[in-house]
Design a protein around this motif. Sequence first.
Motif, PDB file in Angstrom:
ATOM      1  N   ARG A 227      61.457  31.068  39.391  1.00  0.00           N
ATOM      2  CA  ARG A 227      61.361  31.556  38.026  1.00  0.00           C
ATOM      3  C   ARG A 227      62.740  31.868  37.445  1.00  0.00           C
TER       4      ARG A 227
ATOM      5  N   MET B 201      53.448  35.697  40.153  1.00  0.00           N
ATOM      6  CA  MET B 201      54.481  36.114  41.096  1.00  0.00           C
ATOM      7  C   MET B 201      54.280  37.568  41.507  1.00  0.00           C
TER       8      MET B 201
ATOM      9  N   TYR C 155      47.890  30.570  41.930  1.00  0.00           N
ATOM     10  CA  TYR C 155      48.996  29.612  41.913  1.00  0.00           C
ATOM     11  C   TYR C 155      48.472  28.171  41.889  1.00  0.00           C
TER      12      TYR C 155
ATOM     13  N   CYS D  50      62.357  27.845  47.395  1.00  0.00           N
ATOM     14  CA  CYS D  50      62.454  29.131  46.715  1.00  0.00           C
ATOM     15  C   CYS D  50      63.236  30.086  47.611  1.00  0.00           C
TER      16      CYS D  50
ATOM     17  N   CYS E  65      54.588  32.755  50.782  1.00  0.00           N
ATOM     18  CA  CYS E  65      55.180  32.495  49.470  1.00  0.00           C
ATOM     19  C   CYS E  65      54.658  31.167  48.936  1.00  0.00           C
ATOM     20  N   HIS E  66      54.953  30.903  47.679  1.00  0.00           N
ATOM     21  CA  HIS E  66      54.428  29.694  47.047  1.00  0.00           C
ATOM     22  C   HIS E  66      54.955  28.421  47.693  1.00  0.00           C
TER      23      HIS E  66
END
Length: 132
Positions: free
Chosen positions: A24, A55, A77, A106, A114-115
């Motif tokens: 982001r 997030m 997500y 990321c 996490c994504h």
Amino acid sequence: MGIRIVQLGSARHPDEGLRIGTVRRPPRGVPKAEFARQNWYDVWYPNLAPSAETMKLGQAAQASQAPADWTAFARRYKAEMAEPDASRSLDLLAALSHHTALSVGCYCDDESRCHRSLLRGLLAERGADIVG
């Protein structure tokens, strides 16, 4: 060739290719001219980052370690990544992975929370050539 899923800021693999930051925000306190040199990313592509609201769910899931919190984040997500622009971006990266070396990533220390881990799965579902 292929696509790697990486932690931004980590040492680059010799065959990694273009590094794409799916975050982001850019790294704090780092001059833009230093992003690639310091192994953050070559191209910033926030289109595949979770929205600010999502997030927050992810950060709460990291803190709580509760499976239900992680499931809520993952669901939200994945819904964002099913939107047309994000979906086309994933399709493009999956197709490119068969012809060029690149990586996406990321900042998170723990990929499993996490994504980045979800991005790995979404790319695999699209037939991406995932390495490493």
